[in-house]
Design a protein around this motif. Structure first.
Motif, short mmCIF file in Angstrom:
data_model
loop_
_atom_site.label_atom_id
_atom_site.label_comp_id
_atom_site.label_asym_id
_atom_site.label_seq_id
_atom_site.Cartn_x
_atom_site.Cartn_y
_atom_site.Cartn_z
N ARG A 266 -1.57 8.70 -8.19
CA ARG A 266 -2.87 7.59 -9.04
C ARG A 266 -3.60 7.25 -7.58
O ARG A 266 -2.51 6.12 -7.17
CB ARG A 266 -2.36 6.87 -9.96
CG ARG A 266 -3.56 6.67 -11.31
CD ARG A 266 -2.63 6.20 -12.11
NE ARG A 266 -1.39 5.03 -12.22
CZ ARG A 266 -1.38 4.16 -11.87
NH1 ARG A 266 -2.79 3.65 -11.93
NH2 ARG A 266 -0.63 3.19 -11.73
N ILE A 267 -4.62 7.57 -7.22
CA ILE A 267 -5.11 6.69 -6.13
C ILE A 267 -5.48 5.66 -6.76
O ILE A 267 -6.46 5.05 -8.00
CB ILE A 267 -6.46 7.28 -5.32
CG1 ILE A 267 -5.83 8.29 -4.78
CG2 ILE A 267 -6.92 6.22 -4.44
CD1 ILE A 267 -6.47 9.47 -4.16
N ILE A 268 -5.80 4.20 -6.81
CA ILE A 268 -5.64 2.84 -7.56
C ILE A 268 -6.95 2.28 -6.80
O ILE A 268 -8.09 1.84 -6.85
CB ILE A 268 -4.11 2.19 -8.09
CG1 ILE A 268 -3.51 2.86 -8.56
CG2 ILE A 268 -4.68 0.30 -8.35
CD1 ILE A 268 -2.13 2.05 -9.10
N GLU A 269 -6.32 1.76 -4.52
CA GLU A 269 -7.51 1.77 -4.63
C GLU A 269 -7.32 2.18 -3.28
O GLU A 269 -6.36 2.34 -2.51
CB GLU A 269 -6.93 0.24 -4.42
CG GLU A 269 -8.34 -1.11 -3.71
CD GLU A 269 -7.70 -2.10 -3.98
OE1 GLU A 269 -6.49 -2.27 -4.36
OE2 GLU A 269 -8.61 -3.26 -3.36
N ILE A 270 -8.00 2.09 -2.50
CA ILE A 270 -8.44 2.70 -0.79
C ILE A 270 -9.59 2.07 0.11
O ILE A 270 -10.35 0.82 -0.55
CB ILE A 270 -9.44 3.85 -0.38
CG1 ILE A 270 -8.44 5.27 -1.20
CG2 ILE A 270 -9.19 3.83 0.70
CD1 ILE A 270 -9.26 6.74 -0.81
N TYR C 165 -5.73 0.09 4.24
CA TYR C 165 -4.61 0.70 3.24
C TYR C 165 -4.95 2.15 2.35
O TYR C 165 -5.99 1.50 1.64
CB TYR C 165 -3.81 -0.27 3.07
CG TYR C 165 -3.98 -1.05 3.13
CD1 TYR C 165 -3.62 -1.51 1.05
CD2 TYR C 165 -4.20 -2.22 3.05
CE1 TYR C 165 -4.50 -2.57 0.30
CE2 TYR C 165 -5.11 -3.38 1.94
CZ TYR C 165 -5.29 -3.98 0.84
OH TYR C 165 -5.68 -4.10 -0.04
N GLU C 166 -3.70 2.17 1.50
CA GLU C 166 -4.17 2.53 -0.29
C GLU C 166 -3.68 2.07 -0.84
O GLU C 166 -2.08 1.81 -0.20
CB GLU C 166 -4.41 4.00 0.04
CG GLU C 166 -4.57 5.08 1.24
CD GLU C 166 -4.47 6.45 0.44
OE1 GLU C 166 -5.41 7.30 1.55
OE2 GLU C 166 -3.39 7.12 1.11
N VAL C 167 -3.44 1.93 -2.39
CA VAL C 167 -2.98 1.01 -3.36
C VAL C 167 -2.68 2.20 -4.03
O VAL C 167 -3.55 3.13 -4.36
CB VAL C 167 -3.37 0.16 -3.98
CG1 VAL C 167 -2.24 -0.32 -5.25
CG2 VAL C 167 -3.57 -0.55 -2.81
N LEU C 168 -1.36 3.56 -4.58
CA LEU C 168 -1.30 4.51 -4.75
C LEU C 168 -0.08 4.26 -6.24
O LEU C 168 1.30 3.28 -6.10
CB LEU C 168 -1.01 5.57 -4.04
CG LEU C 168 -1.59 5.92 -2.73
CD1 LEU C 168 -0.40 7.26 -2.00
CD2 LEU C 168 -3.19 6.24 -3.22
N GLY C 169 -1.12 4.62 -7.30
CA GLY C 169 0.83 4.82 -8.38
C GLY C 169 1.52 6.20 -7.86
O GLY C 169 0.47 7.53 -7.38
#
Lengths: 404, 386, 258
Positions: A266-270, C165-169
């Motif tokens: 799940r991409i939450i933020e880039i 950076y990326e925030v990933l679930g």
């Protein structure tokens, strides 16, 4: 009852051999051969990633595609040199042009086409750009879900495309994404993968010779993958020359059908983080500072020089660990590997872990007051002196010349 | 030399050496320059269970003694004795509790000291009571269920940083040295405050401050032992900790010797490494011999103290005296071998020389140590003569 | 939750010395240590255990002497270590290594999270983590610099990219590889070291693991080292002498041609 193979679909990957519980399959040059131990359990049919194995009711089954009985050479059915066209927000990563340059050379020597795999959403315009940089075919996979790079779907789509079209060589950039994607795909295809290559050649059988630095760049190793296809490699950025753009050069665009996608990310933020100055990995000029600067405020000198030259700021591990500058600036084994045209090391002694990360720069300038510093052994130009005197002199001289 | 360490002692020594090399040495010069208390390193030492080595198992320790603590102090001192003394001072502050505390007192304070969660300090010295312990002026007056403390302690290692202070104060002025008693005072007690941080020649990472009592009320149960035992508690504590000062001195000297040997091998003058000159070789040989002799003495005394032997004062004084004099001499010689570089702050030996000096002064000056040794000798001869 | 950390024994990179005459790395007398990147993985797993409970198992593949890195992991705080060791495993490339490790994870059965270092300091390929995930059909993410959340079905992480950076679930079970920014690895404690000294490290060979002999070691490695050679030797650099401003001028003269 008989086990059959659709020769065109078989990649001789060997998965069926491994999956067979009864040791009933031997891999021949033309695909799997089933012996009398076969119980027709169907495990190989399940396992085959390309669906090449099927069960026929009796010999000479009329339903069997004619092609599969035609003699063929397993390896020869893998054709083409492929390149992964990594893109961010509709812009190709710099390394893609380098891959196309080297890929073109290899493809021409093999007498095979140069293909490109492009994934994204609404980035069709890039396929023309890729063709202008030398791609003969662009395999295009467009879907809103593929907009940004993501390990799960990119790996699934690429595994599908590669299994279907069977290139003999597949090169990916040694970027953060490339180095995450390539091993996943290679493992799924059960083929070899060589990391971070800096040189390619072909042997007389047409196998790819993949050269990479080992032991911190003190030894070069050439790796072959003679029995598996495709031969996969990630390629260190900034090593190969980028292909020249030929305006209006055209090629073939192949829009591929997508496999069923199984997302697990799940991409939450880039977030794009702006480091001080230009991106370290992509910069043509890097000015880096080390412990020899003496104190954190002297790092400002390094930043000033980088600015004057339009370069990026790098740092040794020592000063990053000391908290003088952030980790994104760290050059070396535990930081980033850079290969700029010009690298200026200021007050960096040159521990082997640092040298690994920068010694493939075209020109290395070392400024250090210690004449025995190891950095001088890799430097093109050596300046023995106090960093705090030499850098201001350099900045002044640059200003003078710019004015002149 | 092989000192026949047990497997556990070997482990303690190796871990302390690793912390010294990986964590302390890289920051030693900076800590010295900034005179900053090394809290991060104290945390590392705590997490590594090194504060537990001299504490019995029933109070959260590992059940070792003075010898185990000395092994740690020596290794840490190779890298920075300012850090080492901050560690060792927690031992100094805790031995009065271990030796004379009640079950309740030990159970209450020792587990936190053993885990490094809280540091201890020992507050004895005053402006007019250095070597002469009997002239201390800080008073503790009984008032109902409490003692009320008044006075100022000077040059207290870990002052302000420690949570637990063992304090010597006078409860009965008329009795002189026999009128002193020992108390536990916790940081945060109203009336307890700290003076300015002292600027020192060496061990600059450590904190040295005044500890000030102004109508500082503590519960009666914070008395250690009985009233009047203050002086004996201090002396018995020093018997336990003087080998530690010796170990600190050995560590400093070893660190300086290592630097000198390394430098002598690399430094080229007259086209050869200076290690090929006999003048340098003889200096190095003498330094190494002295360091080894000091270590042998310190280890033997630490083991003697741990054996439970009575009358260890003379031996403890000898260990402290000899090792600290060795440390001073060896560090001076190391600076000499490094020449001009040795005198500069870029190289670590000038700091070691500055650090070494205090080992000849604190926990009883070396003159006091000689007095202790001599008096004990004379006493013994007199006894035998009877 | 059961967390597995994959660790590798490597020659100490800080002891790497180059033979001045041959230009080659001197390997004799170099200590073998835990791959420095793996320490961050161990630390993170131990912290997760301290926050959320569960158990941490360290796994390594290598010769019997590699037991030491598992003992070191136990000294740091992991619960147990398993060594995958068999002569058949020798000569494995990253494909064969990730398959062998995957068989061990399968045998453990209940693993929710696997943490690996970013790469091994000797091979620098960074391929085993993603390869392991592909073998197990676990999800994976590389270059994690922070674990923000963890529950029984998902973990939210920050992944370092080339530009930020990326925030990933990430769906569990998963493999994550971590960078040094994620934490500061602890040193072992004495209690841990004593526990490690006594700890038994089970040795799993090809029989125990039930591996396909064609997929392990040299047999299971599609890549082969064809040859090795010395990189082109660096020419001796040019010394620029003079006052700082003269040195600056000399340098810029030479750089102008770039």
């Amino acid at each position: 009852m008989d086990m059959r193979v659709r020769a065109d679909d078989c990649t001789i990957c060997g998965i069926c051999v491994a999956e067979c519980l009864f040791d009933a399959i031997k891999m021949g040059d033309e695909g799997p051969k089933f012996n009398e131990s076969c119980t027709f359990c169907g495990a190989c049919i399940e396992a085959c990633p390309t669906g090449a194995i099927y069960q026929a009711e009796e010999r000479g089954d009329a339903a069997e595609p004619a092609a599969s009985t035609a003699p063929h050479d397993g390896k020869a059915r893998h054709q083409g040199v492929w390149v992964f066209a990594e893109q961010h927000n509709g812009k190709l990563a710099g390394v893609v042009m380098e891959l196309l340059g080297e890929g073109r050379r290899l493809a021409d020597r093999l007498g095979q086409p140069l293909g490109c795999v492009l994934l994204g959403d609404g980035v069709e315009q890039l396929s023309h750009e890729l063709m202008e940089y030398g791609a003969d075919q662009v395999y295009l996979a467009m879907d809103p879900q593929l907009e940004s790079y993501r390990d799960d779907l990119y790996a699934q789509v690429i595994e599908h495309i590669v299994s279907k079209y069977r290139p003999t060589i597949f090169l990916l950039g040694g970027t953060a994404n490339g180095r995450s994607l390539a091993p996943r795909v290679a493992t799924r295809l059960r083929t070899g993968l060589t990391a971070d290559c800096t040189g390619f050649d072909l042997d007389e059988e047409g196998n790819l010779l993949q050269t990479r630095p080992a032991f911190g760049g003190n030894l070069m190793a050439t790796i072959r993958c003679p029995n598996h296809r495709p031969q996969m490699a990630t390629v260190r950025p900034k090593v190969f020359e980028a292909a020249a753009r030929q305006p209006d050069r055209r090629g073939e665009e192949i829009v591929v059908d997508l496999p069923s996608l199984n997302p697990w990310v799940r991409i939450i933020e880039i977030v794009e983080e702006s480091a001080i100055g230009p991106n370290l990995a992509e910069a043509d000029i890097v000015v880096a500072g080390g412990r020899g600067l003496g104190s954190p405020d002297k790092l400002r000198l390094v930043e000033d020089l980088a600015k004057a030259l339009g370069g990026a700021v790098g740092a040794s591990r020592a000063v990053v660990d000391a908290g003088w500058i952030g980790y994104p600036h760290q050059v070396g084994q535990t930081g980033r590997t850079v290969a700029p045209k010009l690298y200026i090391a200021c007050g960096i002694s040159g521990a082997i872990q640092h040298l690994v990360g920068m010694q493939s720069a075209d020109v290395i300038v070392a400024i250090n007051k210690d004449p025995d510093a190891p950095i001088f052994s890799v430097a093109t130009y050596c300046i023995i002196g106090e960093v705090e005197e030499v850098i201001p002199a350099l900045i002044q001289e640059i200003k003078n010349r710019n004015r002149a | 030399m092989d000192y026949f360490l047990t497997e556990e002692q070997q482990m303690i020594k190796e871990l302390a050496a690793r912390i010294a090399d990986e964590r302390i040495r890289p920051v030693a010069a900076e800590l010295d320059e900034r005179e900053e208390f090394p809290w991060e390193l104290m945390k590392v030492l705590g997490e590594s269970d090194l504060f537990a080595v001299w504490v019995p198992e029933e109070y959260g320790g590992l059940g070792g003694g003075v010898f185990e603590q000395a092994l740690v102090v020596e290794e840490l001192s190779r890298a920075c004795s300012g850090v080492a003394v901050s560690y060792a001072a927690s031992g100094l502050g805790s031995f009065p509790i271990l030796l004379f505390g009640s079950e309740e007192q030990k159970a209450r304070y020792m587990p936190d000291i053993a885990s490094g969660k809280r540091l201890a300090a020992f507050a004895l010295t005053e402006a007019n009571a250095g070597s002469d312990v009997s002239s201390i002026a800080t008073t503790a007056i009984e008032d109902g269920d409490e003692y009320v403390l008044n006075g100022t302690k000077q040059w207290i290692t870990n002052g302000g940083e420690a949570d637990i202070y063992t304090v010597i104060a006078v409860t009965d002025k008329s009795k002189g040295a026999r009128g002193a008693s020992a108390f536990i005072v916790e940081k945060g007690t109203p009336g307890l405050s700290f003076g300015k941080k002292e600027k020192k020649l060496g061990i600059r990472a450590s904190s040295t401050r005044e500890v000030i009592f102004e109508d500082c009320r503590i519960p009666k149960e914070n008395l250690l032992g009985r009233e009047g035992m203050g002086f004996i508690i201090a002396m018995k504590t020093f018997d336990k900790t003087r080998p530690g000062i010796g170990a600190q001195a050995v560590g400093i000297a070893q660190g300086a010797l290592d630097e000198a040997v390394q430098y002598a091998r690399q430094r080229v003058q007259f086209d050869q490494p200076i290690s090929s000159f006999q003048g340098i070789q003889f200096m190095l040989a003498d330094m190494a011999t002295q360091v080894e002799a000091a270590r042998a003495l310190v280890y033997s005394v630490a083991r003697l103290v741990d054996s439970g032997a009575r009358d260890v004062s003379r031996a403890a004084a000898m260990a402290k005296l000899f090792a600290s004099d060795v440390a001073m001499q060896v560090t001076v010689d190391a600076v000499q071998i490094l020449g001009g570089y040795g005198y500069m702050r870029e190289y670590p030996v000038e700091k070691m020389m500055r650090d070494a000096k205090i080992t000849q002064i604190y926990e009883g000056t070396n003159q006091i140590q000689r007095s202790i040794i001599a008096l004990d000798l004379i006493k013994e001869a007199a006894r035998k003569g009877k | 939750m059961h967390i597995v950390v994959c660790v590798k024994q490597v020659p100490d990179p800080s002891q790497a010395r180059i033979d001045r005459d041959t230009g080659l790395v001197i390997r004799e007398g170099v200590d073998k240590i835990t791959n420095p990147f793996d320490l961050y993985a161990l630390e993170e797993a131990i912290r997760l255990k301290e926050s959320f409970g569960g158990q941490v198992t360290a796994i390594s593949m290598g010769p019997p002497a590699a037991k030491e890195v598992l003992k070191d992991a136990i000294a740091m705080g992991v619960d147990s270590g398993i060594l995958l060791s068999d002569r058949q495993f020798a000569g494995a490339d990253t494909l064969a290594t990730s398959y062998t490790l995957a068989q061990a994870i399968r045998k453990l059965g209940d693993v929710a999270l696997i943490i690996c270092g970013k790469q091994a300091a000797d091979g620098d390929t960074a391929q085993v983590g993603p390869g392991l995930a592909a073998n197990l059909d676990f999800s994976h993410v590389t270059q994690v610099r922070k674990i923000r959340q963890l529950n029984s079905t998902e973990t939210v992480v920050e992944r370092l990219t080339d530009t930020g950076y990326e925030v990933l679930g990430l769906r569990l079970p998963a493999v994550i590889t971590v960078v040094k920014e994620i934490n500061e690895p602890r040193l072992p404690g004495l209690r841990g070291m004593m526990r490690a000294k006594k700890a038994e490290i089970p040795l799993w060979d090809s029989q125990v693991l039930d591996v396909d002999p064609k997929r392990v070691g040299l047999n299971g490695s599609p890549t082969q080292v064809w040859r090795t050679f010395e990189p082109a030797r660096h020419q001796k650099g040019e010394m620029l002498v003079g006052s700082p401003s003269e040195q600056a001028a000399l340098l810029l003269d030479r750089l102008r041609s770039l």
